[in-house]
Scaffold this motif. Sequence first.
Motif, PDB file in Angstrom:
ATOM      1  N   GLY A 298      74.267  55.695   1.653  1.00  0.00           N
ATOM      2  CA  GLY A 298      74.597  57.070   1.315  1.00  0.00           C
ATOM      3  C   GLY A 298      73.653  58.103   1.885  1.00  0.00           C
ATOM      4  O   GLY A 298      73.884  59.299   1.736  1.00  0.00           O
ATOM      5  N   GLY A 299      72.568  57.650   2.541  1.00  0.00           N
ATOM      6  CA  GLY A 299      71.670  58.584   3.203  1.00  0.00           C
ATOM      7  C   GLY A 299      70.699  59.270   2.267  1.00  0.00           C
ATOM      8  O   GLY A 299      70.357  58.764   1.190  1.00  0.00           O
ATOM      9  N   LEU A 300      70.278  60.471   2.662  1.00  0.00           N
ATOM     10  CA  LEU A 300      69.221  61.195   1.964  1.00  0.00           C
ATOM     11  C   LEU A 300      69.784  62.238   1.010  1.00  0.00           C
ATOM     12  O   LEU A 300      70.856  62.795   1.231  1.00  0.00           O
ATOM     13  CB  LEU A 300      68.320  61.907   2.974  1.00  0.00           C
ATOM     14  CG  LEU A 300      67.544  61.044   3.973  1.00  0.00           C
ATOM     15  CD1 LEU A 300      66.854  61.942   4.985  1.00  0.00           C
ATOM     16  CD2 LEU A 300      66.538  60.161   3.261  1.00  0.00           C
ATOM     17  N   LEU A 301      69.028  62.523  -0.035  1.00  0.00           N
ATOM     18  CA  LEU A 301      69.213  63.731  -0.824  1.00  0.00           C
ATOM     19  C   LEU A 301      68.117  64.695  -0.383  1.00  0.00           C
ATOM     20  O   LEU A 301      66.923  64.391  -0.499  1.00  0.00           O
ATOM     21  CB  LEU A 301      69.106  63.451  -2.317  1.00  0.00           C
ATOM     22  CG  LEU A 301      69.102  64.705  -3.211  1.00  0.00           C
ATOM     23  CD1 LEU A 301      70.411  65.457  -3.092  1.00  0.00           C
ATOM     24  CD2 LEU A 301      68.809  64.342  -4.664  1.00  0.00           C
ATOM     25  N   CYS A 302      68.523  65.842   0.150  1.00  0.00           N
ATOM     26  CA  CYS A 302      67.574  66.860   0.608  1.00  0.00           C
ATOM     27  C   CYS A 302      67.490  67.977  -0.421  1.00  0.00           C
ATOM     28  O   CYS A 302      68.506  68.371  -1.001  1.00  0.00           O
ATOM     29  CB  CYS A 302      68.007  67.433   1.956  1.00  0.00           C
ATOM     30  SG  CYS A 302      68.098  66.207   3.285  1.00  0.00           S
ATOM     31  N   ILE A 303      66.279  68.499  -0.620  1.00  0.00           N
ATOM     32  CA  ILE A 303      66.053  69.587  -1.568  1.00  0.00           C
ATOM     33  C   ILE A 303      65.345  70.705  -0.813  1.00  0.00           C
ATOM     34  O   ILE A 303      64.174  70.559  -0.421  1.00  0.00           O
ATOM     35  CB  ILE A 303      65.202  69.122  -2.765  1.00  0.00           C
ATOM     36  CG1 ILE A 303      65.851  67.898  -3.430  1.00  0.00           C
ATOM     37  CG2 ILE A 303      65.028  70.255  -3.776  1.00  0.00           C
ATOM     38  CD1 ILE A 303      64.895  67.041  -4.215  1.00  0.00           C
ATOM     39  N   TYR A 304      66.068  71.803  -0.583  1.00  0.00           N
ATOM     40  CA  TYR A 304      65.479  72.939   0.119  1.00  0.00           C
ATOM     41  C   TYR A 304      65.134  74.010  -0.904  1.00  0.00           C
ATOM     42  O   TYR A 304      66.005  74.501  -1.629  1.00  0.00           O
ATOM     43  CB  TYR A 304      66.439  73.498   1.163  1.00  0.00           C
ATOM     44  CG  TYR A 304      65.803  74.577   2.010  1.00  0.00           C
ATOM     45  CD1 TYR A 304      64.958  74.246   3.068  1.00  0.00           C
ATOM     46  CD2 TYR A 304      66.014  75.919   1.732  1.00  0.00           C
ATOM     47  CE1 TYR A 304      64.345  75.234   3.836  1.00  0.00           C
ATOM     48  CE2 TYR A 304      65.413  76.912   2.489  1.00  0.00           C
ATOM     49  CZ  TYR A 304      64.573  76.558   3.538  1.00  0.00           C
ATOM     50  OH  TYR A 304      63.970  77.540   4.292  1.00  0.00           O
ATOM     51  N   ASP A 305      63.859  74.362  -0.960  1.00  0.00           N
ATOM     52  CA  ASP A 305      63.348  75.334  -1.922  1.00  0.00           C
ATOM     53  C   ASP A 305      63.297  76.705  -1.247  1.00  0.00           C
ATOM     54  O   ASP A 305      62.533  76.909  -0.296  1.00  0.00           O
ATOM     55  CB  ASP A 305      61.958  74.903  -2.390  1.00  0.00           C
ATOM     56  CG  ASP A 305      61.480  75.688  -3.603  1.00  0.00           C
ATOM     57  OD1 ASP A 305      61.838  76.874  -3.715  1.00  0.00           O
ATOM     58  OD2 ASP A 305      60.743  75.113  -4.432  1.00  0.00           O
ATOM     59  N   LEU A 306      64.100  77.644  -1.753  1.00  0.00           N
ATOM     60  CA  LEU A 306      64.131  78.974  -1.164  1.00  0.00           C
ATOM     61  C   LEU A 306      62.867  79.783  -1.485  1.00  0.00           C
ATOM     62  O   LEU A 306      62.586  80.784  -0.822  1.00  0.00           O
ATOM     63  CB  LEU A 306      65.362  79.744  -1.653  1.00  0.00           C
ATOM     64  CG  LEU A 306      66.711  79.267  -1.097  1.00  0.00           C
ATOM     65  CD1 LEU A 306      67.857  79.888  -1.876  1.00  0.00           C
ATOM     66  CD2 LEU A 306      66.842  79.588   0.375  1.00  0.00           C
ATOM     67  N   ASP A 307      62.105  79.344  -2.495  1.00  0.00           N
ATOM     68  CA  ASP A 307      60.872  80.054  -2.832  1.00  0.00           C
ATOM     69  C   ASP A 307      59.847  79.957  -1.706  1.00  0.00           C
ATOM     70  O   ASP A 307      59.310  80.966  -1.248  1.00  0.00           O
ATOM     71  CB  ASP A 307      60.267  79.500  -4.126  1.00  0.00           C
ATOM     72  CG  ASP A 307      61.020  79.961  -5.361  1.00  0.00           C
ATOM     73  OD1 ASP A 307      61.578  81.073  -5.337  1.00  0.00           O
ATOM     74  OD2 ASP A 307      61.054  79.212  -6.350  1.00  0.00           O
ATOM     75  N   ASP A 308      59.564  78.729  -1.262  1.00  0.00           N
ATOM     76  CA  ASP A 308      58.530  78.546  -0.241  1.00  0.00           C
ATOM     77  C   ASP A 308      59.079  78.017   1.079  1.00  0.00           C
ATOM     78  O   ASP A 308      58.310  77.644   1.968  1.00  0.00           O
ATOM     79  CB  ASP A 308      57.420  77.621  -0.764  1.00  0.00           C
ATOM     80  CG  ASP A 308      57.948  76.247  -1.181  1.00  0.00           C
ATOM     81  OD1 ASP A 308      59.122  75.930  -0.871  1.00  0.00           O
ATOM     82  OD2 ASP A 308      57.193  75.492  -1.813  1.00  0.00           O
ATOM     83  N   LYS A 309      60.422  77.967   1.188  1.00  0.00           N
ATOM     84  CA  LYS A 309      61.091  77.527   2.426  1.00  0.00           C
ATOM     85  C   LYS A 309      60.700  76.091   2.793  1.00  0.00           C
ATOM     86  O   LYS A 309      60.625  75.726   3.973  1.00  0.00           O
ATOM     87  CB  LYS A 309      60.772  78.460   3.595  1.00  0.00           C
ATOM     88  CG  LYS A 309      61.059  79.940   3.303  1.00  0.00           C
ATOM     89  CD  LYS A 309      62.525  80.186   3.049  1.00  0.00           C
ATOM     90  CE  LYS A 309      62.862  81.667   2.933  1.00  0.00           C
ATOM     91  NZ  LYS A 309      62.296  82.301   1.724  1.00  0.00           N
ATOM     92  N   SER A 310      60.477  75.249   1.787  1.00  0.00           N
ATOM     93  CA  SER A 310      60.093  73.859   2.041  1.00  0.00           C
ATOM     94  C   SER A 310      61.282  72.930   1.884  1.00  0.00           C
ATOM     95  O   SER A 310      62.250  73.233   1.163  1.00  0.00           O
ATOM     96  CB  SER A 310      58.981  73.429   1.081  1.00  0.00           C
ATOM     97  OG  SER A 310      59.452  73.437  -0.265  1.00  0.00           O
ATOM     98  N   LEU A 311      61.220  71.788   2.549  1.00  0.00           N
ATOM     99  CA  LEU A 311      62.278  70.783   2.488  1.00  0.00           C
ATOM    100  C   LEU A 311      61.680  69.449   2.058  1.00  0.00           C
ATOM    101  O   LEU A 311      60.731  68.960   2.673  1.00  0.00           O
ATOM    102  CB  LEU A 311      62.957  70.629   3.852  1.00  0.00           C
ATOM    103  CG  LEU A 311      64.053  69.559   3.944  1.00  0.00           C
ATOM    104  CD1 LEU A 311      65.299  69.999   3.163  1.00  0.00           C
ATOM    105  CD2 LEU A 311      64.414  69.269   5.392  1.00  0.00           C
ATOM    106  N   LYS A 312      62.238  68.878   0.983  1.00  0.00           N
ATOM    107  CA  LYS A 312      61.842  67.552   0.533  1.00  0.00           C
ATOM    108  C   LYS A 312      63.043  66.620   0.633  1.00  0.00           C
ATOM    109  O   LYS A 312      64.187  67.066   0.512  1.00  0.00           O
ATOM    110  CB  LYS A 312      61.337  67.598  -0.916  1.00  0.00           C
ATOM    111  CG  LYS A 312      60.104  68.463  -1.118  1.00  0.00           C
ATOM    112  CD  LYS A 312      59.712  68.497  -2.594  1.00  0.00           C
ATOM    113  CE  LYS A 312      58.505  69.408  -2.805  1.00  0.00           C
ATOM    114  NZ  LYS A 312      58.138  69.498  -4.254  1.00  0.00           N
ATOM    115  N   THR A 313      62.791  65.333   0.826  1.00  0.00           N
ATOM    116  CA  THR A 313      63.877  64.365   0.913  1.00  0.00           C
ATOM    117  C   THR A 313      63.604  63.180  -0.010  1.00  0.00           C
ATOM    118  O   THR A 313      62.452  62.798  -0.225  1.00  0.00           O
ATOM    119  CB  THR A 313      64.075  63.852   2.351  1.00  0.00           C
ATOM    120  OG1 THR A 313      62.887  63.201   2.800  1.00  0.00           O
ATOM    121  CG2 THR A 313      64.418  64.998   3.296  1.00  0.00           C
TER     122      THR A 313
END
Length: 340
Positions: A298-313
Amino acid sequence: MDESTNALAGGRPPLGTLPVLVYDHGLSPNNRRQTAFAIGDQSLHTSFVPELAGNRYHATPHGWVLLVSPAGPSRRARLWDPRSGESVPLPDMDREPPPELWECCLSAAPTAASCVVLVLDKKEPRFLYCRVGDTRWSAHEYDIGDVMLPPEYAPPSKVLIDRAAAVDGKFYFRPNGNRMGVIDFSPAVPEFSYIDFPPQPEFPDGSNICNELLVESRGELYNVYVYLKEFSPEVLTVRVYRIDLSEQAAALSKVDDLGDRAFLLSYSNTQLLCSASKYGVKGNCVYFNHNVMGEADGGLLCIYDLDDKSLKTVRPCPKMTELIRNPFWMLPTDQDSSRG
C-alpha cells in the motif's frame, strides 16, 4: 506500533480509533480481514468486520460507507455508520458495483431526506443516483467530450467523472483543462454546467509533475496539489488552494493555514477531518497515501505540515502482501454537523 487481532464478541469488532486508513486483505473466504492504521496514535488493529467482509463497499467523504450485498436477484444497498453501527436503507441495486470501478459521493449527511447518493462509474461515462427515501436508483449516461489523444488512437476515449465533491447540494468535478464541471440534481434530470477554471499554479523548482485532488471543506472547495520531484516518485512538496466560486469564473487563492482541520487523501477517496484535535490528530496538515509504484503493502502515508512546510512519511503495513486495493480513509460520522 501495536498490532492486535480483534475477535467478534457480541457485536461489531472495532477498527481502532477513528479516523483510520483501512487496508483490505483480499477476497479469499479465509482472509476477509481489514487492518486499520489509526493516525492519532499510529496503532494497527486487524479485524474481521462483517459489514465489510460480506458486502461490496465504498467509503464516502461524510464517513458513511455504502454497502451493497453481492447475493440474490437484487442487491440490498444501505449506508452504514462504522462508528455507531446505524444503517440508512437505500433502494436495491440490480448489480453489485466492484469497489475498484465505482466511486460513491453524498451531497450531505444521509440523515437528511434531500441527500443525493451519487455512484460514479470509473470505466464508463455514466452514474447511478438516488435520494434517501427513494424506491429505486436512476441511471444517467453523459457525454462531456473526448480525451485529448493523438489521432492514431482510435476510437477516441470519453472523458470520465471519476471523483466529485459536493457543496450546497451540487457536485463539482474537474474534467480537464480550464473548466470545472457542476452537476445539479434539483431538476428532474441531472443538469450539467461549467465554470471557467484558472491555469494550474506554477510548478515549484525541482518539480514537473503533480497530482491534483478536489476536497470540500465547510461549504468551500479546495484543490490540493502534490508535487513530485523531477523524474521520480518522491514527493517534493504540497500546496493547498481555495477555489472561489462567487464569480462566473473560479479563482484560486493559496492557503497556508487550515486551522484545526486536516485533509486526508488517498487514491480511493478524499476526506476532511473538521476538528483534528478532537480525535488526537494534528491539524493544519495534509495526510495522503502515496503509492505511485503500486507497492504490495500500500506504500507510504505522507504527512505534510503546513505550519513548517515539513514532510514526514510512515509505512503503516510493511509486511502486507495481499491487498485487494489501495487503502482508503474511514472517518467518524459525528463530524457531519460541523461540515456546514
